[in-house]
Scaffold this active site. Structure first.
Site, PDB file in Angstrom:
ATOM      1  N   LYS A   1       0.842  -1.208   0.000  1.00  0.00           N
ATOM      2  CA  LYS A   1       0.000   0.000   0.000  1.00  0.00           C
ATOM      3  C   LYS A   1       0.872   1.250   0.000  1.00  0.00           C
ATOM      4  CE  LYS A   1      -3.912  -1.932   2.625  1.00  0.00           C
ATOM      5  NZ  LYS A   1      -4.737  -1.794   3.859  1.00  0.00           N
TER       6      LYS A   1
ATOM      7  N   GLY B   1      -8.111   4.625   1.102  1.00  0.00           N
ATOM      8  CA  GLY B   1      -9.320   4.461   0.296  1.00  0.00           C
ATOM      9  C   GLY B   1      -9.089   3.546  -0.890  1.00  0.00           C
ATOM     10  N   GLY B   2      -8.054   2.707  -0.798  1.00  0.00           N
ATOM     11  CA  GLY B   2      -7.819   1.723  -1.862  1.00  0.00           C
ATOM     12  C   GLY B   2      -6.908   2.248  -2.957  1.00  0.00           C
TER      13      GLY B   2
ATOM     14  N   HIS C   1     -15.828  -4.992   5.976  1.00  0.00           N
ATOM     15  CA  HIS C   1     -15.267  -3.632   6.158  1.00  0.00           C
ATOM     16  C   HIS C   1     -16.171  -2.925   7.166  1.00  0.00           C
ATOM     17  CE1 HIS C   1     -13.310  -0.010   3.947  1.00  0.00           C
ATOM     18  NE2 HIS C   1     -13.245   0.107   5.240  1.00  0.00           N
TER      19      HIS C   1
ATOM     20  N   GLU D   1      -7.400   2.199   8.560  1.00  0.00           N
ATOM     21  CA  GLU D   1      -7.045   3.619   8.439  1.00  0.00           C
ATOM     22  C   GLU D   1      -8.033   4.491   9.202  1.00  0.00           C
ATOM     23  OE1 GLU D   1      -7.109   3.111   4.035  1.00  0.00           O
ATOM     24  OE2 GLU D   1      -8.375   4.885   4.035  1.00  0.00           O
TER      25      GLU D   1
ATOM     26  N   ARG E   1     -12.508  13.043   8.408  1.00  0.00           N
ATOM     27  CA  ARG E   1     -13.565  13.908   7.833  1.00  0.00           C
ATOM     28  C   ARG E   1     -14.925  13.317   8.181  1.00  0.00           C
ATOM     29  NH1 ARG E   1     -12.094  10.098   4.039  1.00  0.00           N
ATOM     30  NH2 ARG E   1     -13.880   8.941   3.266  1.00  0.00           N
TER      31      ARG E   1
HETATM   32  C1  MV4 Z   1      -6.975  -4.456   3.056  1.00  0.00           C
HETATM   33  C2  MV4 Z   1      -7.788  -5.538   2.631  1.00  0.00           C
HETATM   34  C3  MV4 Z   1      -7.326  -6.821   2.858  1.00  0.00           C
HETATM   35  N1  MV4 Z   1      -6.133  -7.024   3.471  1.00  0.00           N
HETATM   36  N2  MV4 Z   1      -5.812  -4.685   3.686  1.00  0.00           N
HETATM   37  C4  MV4 Z   1      -8.295  -0.818   1.103  1.00  0.00           C
HETATM   38  C5  MV4 Z   1      -8.830   0.582   1.291  1.00  0.00           C
HETATM   39  C6  MV4 Z   1      -9.378   0.594   2.661  1.00  0.00           C
HETATM   40  N3  MV4 Z   1     -10.539   1.464   2.752  1.00  0.00           N
HETATM   41  C7  MV4 Z   1      -9.710  -0.844   2.949  1.00  0.00           C
HETATM   42  N4  MV4 Z   1      -8.885  -1.616   2.069  1.00  0.00           N
HETATM   43  C8  MV4 Z   1      -8.548  -2.899   2.261  1.00  0.00           C
HETATM   44  N5  MV4 Z   1      -7.366  -3.168   2.860  1.00  0.00           N
HETATM   45  C9  MV4 Z   1      -5.392  -5.956   3.881  1.00  0.00           C
HETATM   46  N6  MV4 Z   1      -4.211  -6.158   4.499  1.00  0.00           N
HETATM   47  C10 MV4 Z   1      -9.034  -5.237   2.016  1.00  0.00           C
HETATM   48  C11 MV4 Z   1      -9.395  -3.926   1.856  1.00  0.00           C
HETATM   49  C12 MV4 Z   1     -10.682  -3.634   1.230  1.00  0.00           C
HETATM   50  C13 MV4 Z   1     -10.867  -3.942  -0.096  1.00  0.00           C
HETATM   51  C14 MV4 Z   1      -9.821  -4.440  -0.839  1.00  0.00           C
HETATM   52  C15 MV4 Z   1     -10.065  -4.747  -2.147  1.00  0.00           C
HETATM   53  C16 MV4 Z   1     -11.310  -4.555  -2.722  1.00  0.00           C
HETATM   54  C17 MV4 Z   1     -12.322  -4.026  -1.999  1.00  0.00           C
HETATM   55  C18 MV4 Z   1     -12.120  -3.703  -0.672  1.00  0.00           C
HETATM   56  C19 MV4 Z   1     -13.146  -3.151   0.090  1.00  0.00           C
HETATM   57  C20 MV4 Z   1     -12.923  -2.848   1.402  1.00  0.00           C
HETATM   58  C21 MV4 Z   1     -11.673  -3.097   1.988  1.00  0.00           C
END
Ligand code: MV4
Length: 444
Positions: free
Chosen positions: A158, A164-165, A208, A288, A292
């Site tokens: 990351k 936010g991805g 999430h 994270e 806001r």
């Molecule tokens: C991750 C994860 C899985 N493993 N980290 C990325 C942005 C943030 N808002 C949440 N995110 C994620 N971090 C680890 N170590 C999964 C997500 C994730 C996500 C990832 C891929 C596609 C859709 C997602 C939706 C929510 C969270």
């Protein structure tokens, strides 16, 4: 209390903030680009100033123009809303230096939590569970082999300045890891001007879950329960609900306490959201902090009865929280669907003139929107045109209400995501509540 607040945003959130100001007896100043002159946030604010052309960089992101407007209009404070400058630490700092109250956390907090790797270190310090990985400020590559062997692939790389991805890559083996480490670094350098990267174990299809926190300027802090935001497409949230149907009270208390204690200990002020991932074993891990107000804040308002925007303004004006953690009760169930001006299957943006409009209503139906019959949906900004929020005594009743409200909601002249939402809420996996971030990829 402030006499006048400038809203540095547009669309539904600008109108939302104007309404909160009106109920607090505060005069409002709105800003708009040339193409937004006919927007509702212009019409319903007490004063409005055109600050630039359509391009966001020259209008809603134009810091000198916004600060000048605040000076000229004699605004005491600025509410940034979400998006645009809401998490820009330099903007928050400039407001502080110009003696204009930034309705949000201190700029130092925005900056600290804006670096997602440092945010992890902070949370680790406060005892919040984090995902194993490397988030130091050295070179991850040196630490990778040893750690990767211990943790095991897949790893998620990351960008520290992302969030936010944005700027993420999954590495499934050492070769991919070494290649993608450089890719993420280069992309991050280009996109954010900061190539710092970190990595962690990739959790497969977690839920999430995010916790809403409110801290006043006297060291008091509470959490307002959780929101489930697992229905996302390319990290764009589409549907959110509160509470999360599979979260039990003890897990809710643990996550809430972890979130509040960490933010309070770090000197956080105002509204903040702590994002977690929840795995199948019911273990949660910090992801994270969003410094806001979020798009999905209404579902928390519905289940707690607390107006979050008013609380933000009151906190910024130096008022103490009027409730303790024991006063916060989560009652009923609320679901929000983001109505985007986009094709329901391809998600291609669908700007254009709204030729007819029917908005649902009645008990437990709320629509936060800036559109009206004849409104021109513009291609320059985010495709979100309305948020449909329903509230009922429990999840099945909320889904039933959401179904007919979506069926009543008609926007003529453009495509919207309404048909997509009807497919989601009729899917057995969604109905069961047992869905996760992989739901869309595996079903649509
Ligand atoms: C991750 C994860 C899985 N493993 N980290 C990325 C942005 C943030 N808002 C949440 N995110 C994620 N971090 C680890 N170590 C999964 C997500 C994730 C996500 C990832 C891929 C596609 C859709 C997602 C939706 C929510 C969270």
């Amino acid at each position: 209390m402030f006499k006048k607040v400038l809203i540095a945003n547009r669309g539904e959130i600008a109108l939302r903030i104007i309404r909160a100001c009106k109920e607090l007896g505060i005069k409002t100043v709105s800003i708009h680009s040339t193409v937004d002159a006919d927007s509702l946030h212009v019409r319903f604010s007490d004063e409005s100033y055109c600050i630039g052309p359509a391009e966001s960089s020259k209008s809603y992101l134009n810091i000198p123009a916004i600060i000048s407007t605040a000076e000229v209009s004699n605004a005491d404070a600025i509410h940034p809303g979400y998006g645009f400058l809401a998490e820009n630490p330099d903007f928050a700092e400039i407001c502080e230096n110009c003696n204009i109250k930034f309705i949000g956390p201190p700029s130092g907090q925005v900056r600290a939590f804006g670096n997602k790797a440092k945010a992890k270190s902070l949370m680790e310090k406060f005892g919040v569970p984090i995902i194993r990985g490397y988030h130091g400020d050295g070179d991850p590559k040196k630490n990778a082999q040893k750690l990767a062997a211990e943790i095991g692939y897949p790893l998620l790389i990351k960008a520290a300045a992302g969030g936010g991805g944005r700027g993420m890559r999954i590495a499934r083996n050492q070769k991919e890891f070494e290649d993608y480490l450089q890719v993420v670094r280069t992309e991050a350098e280009l996109a954010f001007g900061n190539g710092e990267v970190y990595f962690e174990k990739y959790l497969q299809n977690p839920k999430h879950i995010e916790i809403q926190v409110l801290c006043d300027e006297y060291g008091n802090g509470v959490h307002l329960g959780e929101r489930e935001c697992s229905i996302q497409r390319r990290h764009q949230k589409l549907l959110e609900e509160a509470p999360c149907s599979i979260l039990n009270d003890s897990l809710r208390k643990k996550m809430g306490a972890a979130a509040v204690n960490a933010l309070k200990s770090n000197g956080y002020k105002n509204a903040g959201t702590v994002e977690f991932l929840l795995d199948e074993n019911g273990d949660f891990f910090f992801i994270e902090v969003n410094t806001r107000i979020q798009v999905e804040h209404p579902i928390t308002e519905q289940v707690t009865g607390i107006d979050l925007i008013k609380e933000q303004i009151k906190i910024a004006a130096g008022e103490k929280l009027q409730f303790t953690q024991d006063d916060i009760k989560i009652k009923g169930h609320s679901i929000q669907c983001r109505v985007n001006a986009e094709h329901p299957e391809t998600f291609v943006p669908s700007p254009g003139k709204i030729t007819s409009l029917n908005i649902p209503g009645g008990p437990g139906v709320r629509v936060d929107t800036g559109i009206y019959g004849g409104y021109q949906v513009l291609p320059f900004y985010d495709s979100l045109i309305a948020k449909l929020i329903v509230y009922e005594k429990d999840r099945p009743a909320a889904i039933a209400k959401l179904r007919w409200a979506l069926e009543e909601f008609h926007v003529g002249g453009i495509h919207t995501s309404i048909p997509f939402h009807l497919k989601v809420i009729n899917h057995p996996q969604f109905l069961s509540g047992n869905y996760n971030t992989g739901f869309l990829d595996s079903n649509f």
